[in-house]
Scaffold this motif. Structure first.
Motif, PDB file in Angstrom:
ATOM      1  N   PRO A  49     -54.344  -9.918 -30.359  1.00 55.44           N
ATOM      2  CA  PRO A  49     -55.611  -9.075 -30.901  1.00 55.44           C
ATOM      3  C   PRO A  49     -56.876  -9.736 -30.993  1.00 55.44           C
ATOM      4  O   PRO A  49     -56.665 -10.917 -31.277  1.00 55.44           O
ATOM      5  CB  PRO A  49     -55.066  -8.420 -31.761  1.00 55.44           C
ATOM      6  CG  PRO A  49     -53.381  -9.039 -31.391  1.00 55.44           C
ATOM      7  CD  PRO A  49     -52.810  -9.663 -30.994  1.00 55.44           C
ATOM      8  N   MET A  50     -57.957  -9.003 -30.750  1.00 57.59           N
ATOM      9  CA  MET A  50     -58.926 -10.042 -31.352  1.00 57.59           C
ATOM     10  C   MET A  50     -59.548  -9.823 -32.625  1.00 57.59           C
ATOM     11  O   MET A  50     -60.089 -10.263 -32.991  1.00 57.59           O
ATOM     12  CB  MET A  50     -60.100  -9.209 -30.080  1.00 57.59           C
ATOM     13  CG  MET A  50     -59.961  -9.171 -29.501  1.00 57.59           C
ATOM     14  SD  MET A  50     -60.094 -10.932 -28.332  1.00 57.59           S
ATOM     15  CE  MET A  50     -62.202 -11.345 -28.859  1.00 57.59           C
ATOM     16  N   SER A  51     -59.491  -9.083 -33.634  1.00 55.58           N
ATOM     17  CA  SER A  51     -59.277  -8.589 -34.610  1.00 55.58           C
ATOM     18  C   SER A  51     -58.632  -9.804 -35.655  1.00 55.58           C
ATOM     19  O   SER A  51     -58.806  -9.609 -36.160  1.00 55.58           O
ATOM     20  CB  SER A  51     -58.917  -7.373 -35.099  1.00 55.58           C
ATOM     21  OG  SER A  51     -57.661  -6.529 -34.987  1.00 55.58           O
ATOM     22  N   PHE A  52     -58.114 -10.530 -35.529  1.00 52.20           N
ATOM     23  CA  PHE A  52     -57.957 -11.663 -35.961  1.00 52.20           C
ATOM     24  C   PHE A  52     -57.431 -12.975 -35.213  1.00 52.20           C
ATOM     25  O   PHE A  52     -57.178 -13.031 -34.475  1.00 52.20           O
ATOM     26  CB  PHE A  52     -56.423 -11.238 -36.456  1.00 52.20           C
ATOM     27  CG  PHE A  52     -54.999 -11.470 -35.518  1.00 52.20           C
ATOM     28  CD1 PHE A  52     -53.945 -12.879 -35.310  1.00 52.20           C
ATOM     29  CD2 PHE A  52     -54.198 -10.188 -35.768  1.00 52.20           C
ATOM     30  CE1 PHE A  52     -52.925 -12.420 -34.700  1.00 52.20           C
ATOM     31  CE2 PHE A  52     -53.125 -10.400 -34.998  1.00 52.20           C
ATOM     32  CZ  PHE A  52     -51.909 -10.895 -34.799  1.00 52.20           C
ATOM     33  N   SER A  53     -57.425 -14.130 -35.950  1.00 55.71           N
ATOM     34  CA  SER A  53     -57.724 -15.549 -34.934  1.00 55.71           C
ATOM     35  C   SER A  53     -56.381 -16.610 -35.925  1.00 55.71           C
ATOM     36  O   SER A  53     -56.062 -16.006 -36.702  1.00 55.71           O
ATOM     37  CB  SER A  53     -59.024 -15.897 -35.021  1.00 55.71           C
ATOM     38  OG  SER A  53     -58.810 -16.463 -36.326  1.00 55.71           O
ATOM     39  N   ILE A  54     -55.879 -17.268 -35.129  1.00 59.57           N
ATOM     40  CA  ILE A  54     -55.426 -18.272 -35.436  1.00 59.57           C
ATOM     41  C   ILE A  54     -55.730 -19.018 -36.469  1.00 59.57           C
ATOM     42  O   ILE A  54     -56.821 -19.429 -36.066  1.00 59.57           O
ATOM     43  CB  ILE A  54     -54.748 -18.978 -34.231  1.00 59.57           C
ATOM     44  CG1 ILE A  54     -54.500 -18.167 -33.383  1.00 59.57           C
ATOM     45  CG2 ILE A  54     -53.533 -20.245 -34.770  1.00 59.57           C
ATOM     46  CD1 ILE A  54     -53.409 -18.907 -32.303  1.00 59.57           C
ATOM     47  N   PRO A  55     -55.362 -19.371 -37.505  1.00 60.50           N
ATOM     48  CA  PRO A  55     -55.764 -20.348 -39.170  1.00 60.50           C
ATOM     49  C   PRO A  55     -56.582 -21.850 -37.899  1.00 60.50           C
ATOM     50  O   PRO A  55     -55.535 -21.617 -37.177  1.00 60.50           O
ATOM     51  CB  PRO A  55     -55.293 -20.832 -39.791  1.00 60.50           C
ATOM     52  CG  PRO A  55     -53.967 -19.175 -39.612  1.00 60.50           C
ATOM     53  CD  PRO A  55     -54.351 -18.709 -37.936  1.00 60.50           C
ATOM     54  N   ALA A  56     -57.429 -22.689 -38.294  1.00 60.80           N
ATOM     55  CA  ALA A  56     -57.767 -23.396 -37.766  1.00 60.80           C
ATOM     56  C   ALA A  56     -56.769 -24.677 -37.722  1.00 60.80           C
ATOM     57  O   ALA A  56     -56.124 -25.649 -36.126  1.00 60.80           O
ATOM     58  CB  ALA A  56     -58.946 -23.873 -38.000  1.00 60.80           C
ATOM     59  N   GLN A  57     -55.956 -24.636 -38.733  1.00 59.70           N
ATOM     60  CA  GLN A  57     -54.905 -26.191 -39.227  1.00 59.70           C
ATOM     61  C   GLN A  57     -53.758 -25.523 -37.565  1.00 59.70           C
ATOM     62  O   GLN A  57     -53.017 -26.458 -37.195  1.00 59.70           O
ATOM     63  CB  GLN A  57     -54.979 -25.897 -40.667  1.00 59.70           C
ATOM     64  CG  GLN A  57     -53.232 -27.424 -40.818  1.00 59.70           C
ATOM     65  CD  GLN A  57     -53.961 -28.616 -40.091  1.00 59.70           C
ATOM     66  OE1 GLN A  57     -55.041 -29.017 -40.337  1.00 59.70           O
ATOM     67  NE2 GLN A  57     -53.114 -28.776 -39.248  1.00 59.70           N
ATOM     68  N   ILE A  58     -53.284 -23.752 -37.455  1.00 60.80           N
ATOM     69  CA  ILE A  58     -52.169 -24.051 -37.225  1.00 60.80           C
ATOM     70  C   ILE A  58     -52.580 -23.734 -35.525  1.00 60.80           C
ATOM     71  O   ILE A  58     -51.728 -24.525 -35.474  1.00 60.80           O
ATOM     72  CB  ILE A  58     -51.725 -22.366 -37.955  1.00 60.80           C
ATOM     73  CG1 ILE A  58     -51.163 -22.208 -39.362  1.00 60.80           C
ATOM     74  CG2 ILE A  58     -50.817 -21.715 -36.693  1.00 60.80           C
ATOM     75  CD1 ILE A  58     -50.894 -21.046 -39.179  1.00 60.80           C
ATOM     76  N   GLU A  59     -53.694 -23.405 -35.215  1.00 62.19           N
ATOM     77  CA  GLU A  59     -53.844 -24.151 -34.270  1.00 62.19           C
ATOM     78  C   GLU A  59     -54.411 -25.574 -33.739  1.00 62.19           C
ATOM     79  O   GLU A  59     -53.563 -25.819 -32.247  1.00 62.19           O
ATOM     80  CB  GLU A  59     -55.540 -23.909 -33.645  1.00 62.19           C
ATOM     81  CG  GLU A  59     -56.068 -23.544 -32.357  1.00 62.19           C
ATOM     82  CD  GLU A  59     -57.116 -23.426 -32.283  1.00 62.19           C
ATOM     83  OE1 GLU A  59     -57.310 -22.494 -30.600  1.00 62.19           O
ATOM     84  OE2 GLU A  59     -58.187 -22.713 -32.843  1.00 62.19           O
ATOM     85  N   GLN A  60     -54.564 -26.098 -34.070  1.00 64.83           N
ATOM     86  CA  GLN A  60     -54.345 -27.926 -34.835  1.00 64.83           C
ATOM     87  C   GLN A  60     -52.802 -27.990 -34.154  1.00 64.83           C
ATOM     88  O   GLN A  60     -52.440 -28.766 -33.264  1.00 64.83           O
ATOM     89  CB  GLN A  60     -55.130 -28.663 -35.630  1.00 64.83           C
ATOM     90  CG  GLN A  60     -56.217 -28.820 -34.976  1.00 64.83           C
ATOM     91  CD  GLN A  60     -57.122 -29.005 -33.747  1.00 64.83           C
ATOM     92  OE1 GLN A  60     -56.587 -29.636 -33.596  1.00 64.83           O
ATOM     93  NE2 GLN A  60     -57.969 -28.274 -33.341  1.00 64.83           N
ATOM     94  N   ASP A  61     -51.658 -27.790 -34.789  1.00 65.35           N
ATOM     95  CA  ASP A  61     -50.594 -27.685 -34.860  1.00 65.35           C
ATOM     96  C   ASP A  61     -50.185 -27.501 -34.152  1.00 65.35           C
ATOM     97  O   ASP A  61     -49.357 -28.144 -32.960  1.00 65.35           O
ATOM     98  CB  ASP A  61     -49.999 -27.211 -36.510  1.00 65.35           C
ATOM     99  CG  ASP A  61     -50.154 -27.619 -37.198  1.00 65.35           C
ATOM    100  OD1 ASP A  61     -50.945 -29.464 -37.400  1.00 65.35           O
ATOM    101  OD2 ASP A  61     -49.887 -27.406 -38.671  1.00 65.35           O
ATOM    102  N   PHE A  62     -50.056 -26.410 -33.102  1.00 65.72           N
ATOM    103  CA  PHE A  62     -49.416 -25.930 -31.386  1.00 65.72           C
ATOM    104  C   PHE A  62     -50.698 -27.246 -30.918  1.00 65.72           C
ATOM    105  O   PHE A  62     -49.438 -27.417 -29.754  1.00 65.72           O
ATOM    106  CB  PHE A  62     -50.594 -24.592 -31.663  1.00 65.72           C
ATOM    107  CG  PHE A  62     -49.924 -23.437 -32.261  1.00 65.72           C
ATOM    108  CD1 PHE A  62     -48.458 -23.752 -32.095  1.00 65.72           C
ATOM    109  CD2 PHE A  62     -50.572 -22.206 -32.720  1.00 65.72           C
ATOM    110  CE1 PHE A  62     -47.448 -22.671 -33.283  1.00 65.72           C
ATOM    111  CE2 PHE A  62     -50.516 -21.325 -33.083  1.00 65.72           C
ATOM    112  CZ  PHE A  62     -49.001 -21.415 -33.413  1.00 65.72           C
ATOM    113  N   ILE A  63     -51.581 -27.208 -30.891  1.00 65.26           N
ATOM    114  CA  ILE A  63     -52.140 -28.147 -29.761  1.00 65.26           C
ATOM    115  C   ILE A  63     -51.531 -29.807 -29.072  1.00 65.26           C
ATOM    116  O   ILE A  63     -50.880 -30.356 -28.925  1.00 65.26           O
ATOM    117  CB  ILE A  63     -53.197 -28.208 -29.841  1.00 65.26           C
ATOM    118  CG1 ILE A  63     -54.553 -27.260 -29.692  1.00 65.26           C
ATOM    119  CG2 ILE A  63     -53.900 -29.546 -28.908  1.00 65.26           C
ATOM    120  CD1 ILE A  63     -55.367 -27.165 -30.163  1.00 65.26           C
TER     121      ILE A  63
END
Length: 270
Positions: free
Chosen positions: A10-24
């Protein structure tokens, strides 16, 4: 393939930066948990792992039903039957921490008038457009997820707030003379929590009526079949509308977005 799912968040929230890096980097795995209909679910967490819930999207209960009421006056409450759906609570319990979220839900309204019988009728329906929220809840244990409807608050205690170092005059309601809620119960019964304002810590400095025995520094409802918290599927069944409890449009649906980790658990934050 990592990152393709971002298009569907959903466009109203984003993935926290650290969690995004952990996914990648592969340190964490993205998952969703979708629930609905009945109000009690448990999001399982496997042994030797923990999860971080970082958002949810919630389609409220009560869609697919048309409620009617005689248009008697310009200022009146909506019918009880639909008002239960207008306040809905989602809560997450990790075994050590409790995170409640209360949402108001919009209604749509149309007025039908028959000139033949000079009768006006209001028709209401619930707007079950998804509500999206970003959160941050960590848990090494399975998480209890509770969804319910709230009708009203019980026996609120009201008083004027005095001037203190934290409620200065003019900038706050301190010294304004306005009488407002200072103790509010969201469910019936003497053992249920009562939300205390303006603050539970240092309450004595306000010289307000004595605290109840079951005070709480958060506003939330607990199970109460009369005024809420009530299970959405139970309430829909109680309306007596044939087959309503079988209709997907009438039910709520909740999709929880979370990351799964299998390494050292951080301090709980949420």
């Amino acid at each position: 393939m990592v990152g393709l799912f971002y298009l569907y968040l959903p466009m109203s929230f984003s993935i926290p930066a650290q969690i995004e890096q952990d996914f990648i980097s592969g340190k964490a795995r993205y998952q969703t948990f979708q629930t609905g209909n009945g109000g009690q679910s448990v999001l399982p967490v496997a042994p030797n792992s923990y999860i971080v819930i970082f958002g949810y999207d919630f389609s409220p209960a009560g869609g697919g039903i048309r409620f009617s009421d005689a248009a008697l006056a310009p200022n009146q409450l909506t019918p009880d039957s639909i008002r239960f759906f207008e306040t809905q609570q989602i809560s997450f319990y990790t075994g050590s921490d409790f995170y409640p979220f209360i949402h108001h839900v919009n209604t749509t309204n149309a007025v039908f008038r028959s000139d033949l019988i000079s009768l006006s009728q209001d028709f209401y329906s619930i707007d079950n457009t998804p509500i999206c929220r970003q959160v941050y809840i960590t848990s090494p244990r399975s998480v209890a997820i509770t969804v319910g409807l709230i009708l009203q608050t019980d026996d609120p205690l009201q008083a004027a707030i005095p001037i203190t170092d934290t409620t200065p005059q003019q900038l706050t309601f301190g010294g304004s003379g306005q009488v407002m809620n200072i103790q509010t119960a969201y469910s019936q019964g003497g053992t249920n929590p009562t939300f205390v304002q303006p603050e539970l810590t240092n309450y004595a400095k306000y010289s307000l009526p004595a605290l109840p025995a079951n005070e709480s520094d958060q506003s939330f409802a607990v199970p109460d079949i009369a005024n809420g918290l009530i299970d959405p599927s139970s309430y829909i069944t109680s309306l007596g509308i044939p087959e309503a409890f079988r209709q997907a449009a009438c039910a709520y649906f909740l999709n929880v977005h979370y990351a799964v980790y299998t390494q050292t658990i951080p301090e709980p934050r949420g």
